[in-house]
Design a protein around this motif. Structure first.
Motif, short mmCIF file in Angstrom:
data_model
loop_
_atom_site.label_atom_id
_atom_site.label_comp_id
_atom_site.label_asym_id
_atom_site.label_seq_id
_atom_site.Cartn_x
_atom_site.Cartn_y
_atom_site.Cartn_z
N ILE A 26 -4.88 9.55 0.55
CA ILE A 26 -3.75 10.19 -0.12
C ILE A 26 -3.70 9.76 -1.58
CG2 ILE A 26 -1.25 10.52 -0.12
CD1 ILE A 26 -1.29 9.77 2.86
N GLY A 27 -3.93 8.44 -1.78
CA GLY A 27 -3.90 7.92 -3.15
C GLY A 27 -4.94 8.59 -4.02
N ALA A 28 -6.11 8.83 -3.44
CA ALA A 28 -7.19 9.45 -4.22
C ALA A 28 -6.78 10.83 -4.69
CB ALA A 28 -8.46 9.54 -3.37
N PHE A 29 -5.85 11.43 -3.97
CA PHE A 29 -5.36 12.73 -4.39
C PHE A 29 -4.69 12.64 -5.77
CE2 PHE A 29 -2.32 16.36 -3.97
CZ PHE A 29 -3.29 17.35 -3.90
N ALA A 43 0.83 -1.20 0.00
CA ALA A 43 0.00 0.00 0.00
C ALA A 43 0.86 1.25 0.00
CB ALA A 43 -0.93 -0.01 1.21
N THR A 44 1.92 1.23 0.81
CA THR A 44 2.77 2.42 0.88
C THR A 44 3.47 2.69 -0.45
OG1 THR A 44 3.19 1.73 3.13
CG2 THR A 44 4.51 3.55 2.31
N LEU A 45 4.09 1.63 -1.00
CA LEU A 45 4.77 1.80 -2.28
C LEU A 45 3.79 2.29 -3.35
CD1 LEU A 45 7.13 -1.31 -2.49
CD2 LEU A 45 7.77 1.06 -2.10
N ALA A 46 2.56 1.73 -3.28
CA ALA A 46 1.56 2.11 -4.27
C ALA A 46 1.25 3.59 -4.17
CB ALA A 46 0.29 1.28 -4.07
N VAL A 47 1.03 4.05 -2.94
CA VAL A 47 0.64 5.45 -2.77
C VAL A 47 1.79 6.37 -3.16
CG1 VAL A 47 0.04 7.19 -1.06
CG2 VAL A 47 -1.13 5.00 -1.08
N VAL A 48 3.02 5.98 -2.80
CA VAL A 48 4.16 6.80 -3.21
C VAL A 48 4.22 6.86 -4.74
CG1 VAL A 48 6.67 6.98 -3.21
CG2 VAL A 48 5.46 6.33 -1.13
N SER A 49 4.05 5.69 -5.39
CA SER A 49 4.08 5.67 -6.86
C SER A 49 3.01 6.57 -7.45
CB SER A 49 3.87 4.26 -7.39
OG SER A 49 4.94 3.44 -7.03
N ILE A 50 1.80 6.48 -6.87
CA ILE A 50 0.68 7.27 -7.41
C ILE A 50 1.00 8.76 -7.32
CG2 ILE A 50 -1.71 7.96 -7.01
CD1 ILE A 50 -2.22 5.09 -6.00
N VAL A 51 1.37 9.19 -6.12
CA VAL A 51 1.54 10.62 -5.90
C VAL A 51 2.81 11.13 -6.57
CG1 VAL A 51 1.82 12.40 -4.15
CG2 VAL A 51 0.22 10.52 -3.78
N TYR A 52 3.90 10.39 -6.37
CA TYR A 52 5.17 10.79 -6.97
C TYR A 52 5.03 10.82 -8.49
CZ TYR A 52 9.92 10.18 -8.78
OH TYR A 52 11.08 10.29 -9.50
N GLY A 53 4.44 9.74 -9.05
CA GLY A 53 4.25 9.68 -10.50
C GLY A 53 3.46 10.86 -11.00
N VAL A 67 3.29 5.38 -14.39
CA VAL A 67 3.79 5.02 -13.06
C VAL A 67 2.69 5.27 -12.04
CG1 VAL A 67 5.51 5.54 -11.30
CG2 VAL A 67 6.13 5.62 -13.72
N SER A 68 2.03 6.43 -12.18
CA SER A 68 0.96 6.77 -11.26
C SER A 68 -0.21 5.79 -11.36
CB SER A 68 0.50 8.20 -11.56
OG SER A 68 -0.50 8.60 -10.69
N HIS A 69 -0.60 5.49 -12.59
CA HIS A 69 -1.79 4.64 -12.76
C HIS A 69 -1.55 3.19 -12.39
CE1 HIS A 69 -3.60 7.96 -15.28
NE2 HIS A 69 -4.52 7.64 -14.41
N MET A 70 -0.33 2.71 -12.62
CA MET A 70 -0.06 1.34 -12.21
C MET A 70 -0.01 1.25 -10.69
SD MET A 70 -0.17 -0.57 -14.79
CE MET A 70 0.48 -2.17 -14.30
N GLY A 71 0.25 2.38 -10.04
CA GLY A 71 0.18 2.40 -8.58
C GLY A 71 -1.20 2.00 -8.07
N PHE A 72 -2.24 2.38 -8.82
CA PHE A 72 -3.59 2.00 -8.40
C PHE A 72 -3.77 0.49 -8.38
CE2 PHE A 72 -4.59 6.35 -10.06
CZ PHE A 72 -5.02 6.87 -8.86
N VAL A 73 -3.11 -0.18 -9.33
CA VAL A 73 -3.19 -1.65 -9.36
C VAL A 73 -2.67 -2.21 -8.04
CG1 VAL A 73 -2.37 -3.72 -10.51
CG2 VAL A 73 -2.95 -1.71 -11.87
N VAL A 74 -1.51 -1.72 -7.64
CA VAL A 74 -0.89 -2.25 -6.42
C VAL A 74 -1.72 -1.86 -5.19
CG1 VAL A 74 1.23 -2.37 -5.10
CG2 VAL A 74 1.32 -2.04 -7.55
N LEU A 75 -2.27 -0.65 -5.22
CA LEU A 75 -3.10 -0.23 -4.08
C LEU A 75 -4.30 -1.17 -3.93
CD1 LEU A 75 -3.49 1.92 -1.91
CD2 LEU A 75 -4.90 3.21 -3.51
N GLY A 76 -4.92 -1.50 -5.06
CA GLY A 76 -6.05 -2.44 -5.02
C GLY A 76 -5.63 -3.79 -4.48
N VAL A 77 -4.48 -4.26 -4.91
CA VAL A 77 -3.99 -5.57 -4.47
C VAL A 77 -3.72 -5.56 -2.97
CG1 VAL A 77 -2.04 -7.15 -4.64
CG2 VAL A 77 -3.06 -6.24 -6.70
N SER A 78 -3.26 -4.42 -2.45
CA SER A 78 -2.90 -4.38 -1.03
C SER A 78 -4.09 -4.59 -0.12
CB SER A 78 -2.22 -3.05 -0.70
OG SER A 78 -3.18 -2.01 -0.70
#
Lengths: 508, 494
Positions: free
Chosen positions: A435-438, A295-305, A324-335
């Protein structure tokens, strides 16, 4: 059992490539033949997808040759099969390869080699999604490197050689660790098979069942990280994403479509099928233990991306970073696999899977449109563009649809996927999800700002005499727009199948 | 010595006989081309003997006063050596025109050297092994100097001197082992070491034995191009005639691996000793592959680069050997040795394909520099594809035999608890991507120096095609070769 159907789908492109290599010399013949082959394969895939029995679930249409490598140290079989998780991704691959073949219409440099590599690439990606033997999976995973290396370094632009080598080294590095992980699973006592899932009809016990609750050769946590490294690089997840913007920017249009649309999904697929599917009941370590990390890596990817995307001035690099940002959503969902209070809802996982398909089509369309712009304007530098809407209405319309889908406009596919990810993840990780939704807000920012600077504003005299996209250019655009709207309006087309596949993978 | 001994030795003897025959024919014939076909067709005789022995002899048969065997392991390597030699001779058809007037000697020396290697893999006694090693090395030194240019002579001299030095070291080590155990029989020596072990005095704790073992490993390490005895490799590879380099990098190396493998097999059964062996080889493996790959990175001459690549591959093979040694205590562990044999064959096919393609191309361009391969994909499309395929196999990308070979070796290592070694191995594979892919890129991307087409003569062309086909076939359908390898090791592994 050996129905042969999936083998035909996987190897048809390779056979077409061989045919081109041996018999065809004329460039325009080769183009038509390659496009024909990818479209034919798409038709076969659509038939297969329609034929997939959603009620029965499980692994279907199995192709199995048991004695492929029949020795003690490496008991691998040739095993292809389709289940609810792989079916939509196969469909996506078929669609995007056909799109990429159309988008390669204007390639004039070494046409024969180009289409051979493109077709080989399709075979390897389809193989990754359909292989259910871990070694076979790995082989297809590795084969994909060479076509990509050649496609970027020969037909790319800019620092293409550097980018191609960087792509190869990153991916090889990941797969090197994956190989050790795979071998450790195989060599753990009581496993002795590479089967990635159990298939009762074939009498196959898969690794997830065989390793549940047992001691492995090396600690399960180590194996998990070895495998995860490969998938994280492929997706790519922050902080191992740095190959992606380079590779995308320097690749030719069609290859960017394949790279963003399909190849990144290999990482997501591996994450769901292997990192999650195999490690829920392992002894001493479960994927649930590291869900916070995902979840953390995902959110960092989303926001940083998203933040980095805002700063881009090159159209292609902008789309690349948005991946990079959009694939972060995939990982967030998986978490969300960890669940709350002991109950797991599969909504987040379903959203993650759907996000892979929608990101594939949307980013495919974005790259396609950027390619159309670049073909005409010969620049991707945003400050040089502007006012294109008045001159090129078709291209602008295509970009508007892609952009709106990308920022999650309801009625288009991006919205469905992102909302399911957020709904599924919110109760598990409320703060991180917020945060991810941001990231969606930022996406609206970079997409709209990019469109404003590129397509709207005062008429640009520089491009006054250049024609809009023609009919052939619009064929792939239309195909992708239809799929984006279709999934946006009837998400069931895909989610119904994904749900079957995910529910079989979630074991807790 | 009786007729049966001769029968066991028939492949070695017939190859040596063929060498002598070639020299005699050379005196009588003015045209030299028939000699090539005489050698190639003549190799059918040892091949036939080897085949008959494979089906006839039980593994336990030992002849010539217990010094030579014709077990499946030896025969497996006979096939490999005969095949390699035949292929190299065919591929050198055009190249050997450079040895004006000395084609006959070239062929004869190569055949004599092979007979030495064949004897080496079959020997069960260290004295026999030593003589066989010398028999294989002396002609090889002459072969390396065959171009009679400065570089080639330097290569020959270097090979001769270092080979002599390593033989001396080996012999010295053997003397220590003989002194400690009182026998020259390989099995006897290891029995002796074990009995020291059983007396409570830890085998490698005994300084004499320890010193002996280290020296023996160093002696064979020279042949295997193992670090830190790899210094000769790049110089010799750069200077020697390319067919000779192909021959050295495959035949000489596999023979050395075979004898080390045999020593390890015979050592099976003592856990403690195996653990010592295993640690020693594992560390050497890690150093060897890292040194090879790192030094290959900066090479501009393709033969030099392949020299370092050979060193790296010796490292991967040593990973397999370390796994064999570490796992010798578990019953029926056959996957390790089987994997090593598979790797050797895959490596042989791959290197043959690569060197043949290089011979074919450099026959025309005359330059061994990597930059000379620029744009080769346009000048010689099919040869470039085959060379690229070979390089990908060396790198370990599927669907080539090189990939499966690496997987087997690393799998054996993980199985033996040497996970760290496997990790170093795969990281090394990634490093090697830089230099292998750089050649591919040069061929397919760079602008050619000239537009003139590069064509190859039919023999070298055919040899390249056969080797490439082999590495693809065994990469996709390895089961037949694996079955063959299993037979080869099943008789020896207890």
């Amino acid at each position: 059992m050996f129905e042969g159907w999936l083998s035909i789908i996987v190897f048809l492109p390779a056979a077409a490539a061989l045919f081109i290599a041996l018999f065809l010399r004329n460039d325009s013949q080769i183009r038509w033949f390659a496009i024909g082959a990818t479209v034919l394969n798409l038709v076969l895939i659509v038939i297969t997808y329609a034929d997939f029995d959603r009620g029965a679930g499980g692994v279907q249409m199995v192709d199995r040759y048991q004695d492929w490598i029949p020795v003690d140290g490496l008991r691998a079989q040739y095993l292809l099969g389709m289940d609810g998780l792989s079916a939509p991704l196969v469909l996506l691959t078929g669609l995007l390869t056909a799109v990429a073949a159309f988008a390669s219409w204007r390639i004039t440099l070494r046409v024969r080699e180009y289409f051979i590599w493109l077709l080989v690439l399709e075979t390897s990606v389809l193989g990754v999604f359909l292989a259910l033997d871990f070694l076979l999976f790995f082989i297809f995973w590795e084969i994909e490197l060479i076509p990509m290396f050649m496609l970027i370094s020969v037909w790319g632009s800019g620092r293409n050689r550097y980018s191609a080598m960087k792509f190869v080294i990153f991916t090889l590095g990941g797969s090197a660790f994956m190989l050790i992980g795979i071998l450790s699973l195989f060599l753990s006592s009581g496993v002795d098979t590479f089967a990635m899932v159990s298939i009762p009809a074939e009498g196959i016990d898969g690794i997830p069942d065989l390793i549940a609750g047992k001691d492995l050769l090396i600690p399960a946590g180590v194996i998990w990280f070895l495998l995860f490294a490969a998938f994280a690089i492929k997706m790519p997840l922050w902080p191992v994403h740095s190959w992606l913007p380079d590779a995308h920017t320097d690749a030719p249009t069609a290859v960017s479509i394949m790279l963003a649309g399909v190849l990144l999904k290999m990482g997501g697929y591996g994450l769901i099928r292997i990192s999650v599917g195999m490690f829920q009941e392992t002894k001493g370590f479960q994927v649930q233990d590291v869900a916070w990390l995902l979840a953390t890596l995902a959110v960092v990817s989303i926001v940083y991306g998203a933040i980095v995307t805002l700063r881009q001035t090159d159209l292609k690099r902008l789309v690349a970073f948005s991946s990079v940002s959009h694939m972060g959503f995939v990982v967030l969902g998986v978490s969300s696999i960890v669940g709350v209070g002991g109950t797991v809802t599969q909504g987040g996982m379903n959203g993650a899977a759907l996000q892979m398909v929608t990101h594939g089509t949307i980013t495919g369309l974005l790259f396609l449109t950027v390619g159309l712009v670049y073909d005409r304007a010969h620049t991707r530098y945003i400050p040089d563009l502007g006012g294109l809407a008045l001159r090129w209405p078709l291209i602008t319309a295509s970009m508007v649809i892609a952009g709106l889908a990308s920022l999650g406009l309801p009625g288009l596919s991006g919205f469905v996927a992102e909302i399911s990810v957020f709904l599924g993840t919110y109760e598990v990780w409320p703060w991180l999800t917020a945060i991810g939704a941001f990231g969606v807000v930022l996406a609206a920012g970079y997409v709209l700002w990019m469109m404003q600077r590129t397509f709207f504003g005062p008429r640009n005299e520089r491009f006054q005499d250049i024609e809009d996209a023609n009919f052939v250019d619009m064929i792939p655009v239309a195909a992708l727009v239809i799929s984006i709207v279709a999934i946006g309006v009837f998400p069931k087309l895909v989610t119904e199948v994904f749900k079957v596949g995910i529910s079989e993978l979630v074991r807790i | 010595m009786n007729a049966h001994d001769l029968w066991l030795l028939s492949p070695e003897l017939s190859v040596a006989g063929l060498g002598v025959l070639v020299i005699i024919a050379d005196l009588l014939l003015n045209k030299k081309t028939p000699l090539i076909w005489l050698s190639v067709i003549g190799l059918a005789v040892p091949l036939a003997f080897t085949l008959m022995l494979w089906f006839d002899t039980p593994d336990s048969e030992i002849g010539v006063f217990g010094t030579v065997t014709a077990d499946r392991l030896a025969l497996f390597f006979h096939f490999l050596l005969i095949g390699t030699t035949a292929a190299v001779i065919v591929a050198a058809t055009t190249y050997s025109r450079k040895f004006v007037g000395f084609q006959g000697e070239f062929l004869a020396l190569m055949l004599l050297s092979v007979s030495g290697m064949m004897l080496l893999v079959a020997s069960r006694d260290v004295i026999t092994a030593y003589i066989a090693l010398e028999l294989s090395a002396l002609p090889a030194a002459a072969l390396a100097a065959f171009l009679r240019t400065d570089r080639s002579l330097e290569a020959g001299l270097k090979f001769l001197l270092l080979s002599a030095l390593s033989s001396a070291v080996l012999l010295y080590g053997l003397v220590y082992l003989y002194g400690a155990t009182g026998t020259t029989d390989i099995a006897g020596i290891l029995e002796g070491i074990n009995s020291v072990d059983a007396d409570g005095d830890r085998a490698f704790g005994s300084s004499a034995i320890m010193l002996g073992v280290v020296m023996v490993v160093a002696g064979f390490g020279f042949k295997m191009a193992m670090a830190p005895f790899q210094m000769w490799v790049p110089d010799v590879y750069e200077g020697a005639p390319t067919p000779v380099v192909a021959f050295l990098s495959i035949a000489s190396k596999s023979a050395a691996f075979a004898i080390v493998l045999r020593v390890l097999y015979t050592a099976l059964g003592t856990d403690e000793l195996a653990a010592d062996w295993s640690n020693l080889i594992a560390i050497l493996a890690a150093i060897t592959m890292t040194v090879g790959n790192l030094l290959a990175l900066s090479q501009r001459n393709i033969k030099r680069m392949l020299g370092y690549s050979t060193v790296a591959h010796a490292g991967y093979l040593l990973v397999g050997l370390a796994a064999v040694a570490a796992n010798s205590d578990s019953d029926g562990f056959i996957a390790g040795p089987q994997g090593v044999l598979f790797y050797l064959v895959a490596y042989a096919l791959t290197n043959l394909a690569v060197f043949f393609a290089i011979i074919a191309i450099t026959n025309r361009t005359g330059s061994d520099m990597i930059s000379g391969f620029a744009g080769m994909a346009r000048r010689a499309p099919l040869l470039s594809v085959l060379l690229a395929l070979g390089l990908l196999s060396l790198l370990g990308i599927p669907p080539t035999a090189g990939f499966l070979g690496k997987v087997f070796v690393f799998s054996a290592a993980v199985d033996s608890g040497l996970v760290w070694l496997a990790v170093i191995g795969v990281i090394n594979s990634v490093i090697s991507a830089f230099y292998y892919l750089r050649v591919v890129r040069t061929m397919f991307l760079d602008e050619p120096e000239a537009e003139e087409r590069v064509t190859a003569d039919i023999p070298v062309w055919a040899a390249t095609l056969v080797a490439s086909a082999g590495l693809l076939v065994f990469g996709i359908a390895p089961s037949s070769l694996l079955e063959f390898a299993r037979h080869a090791v099943s008789g020896v592994v207890t």
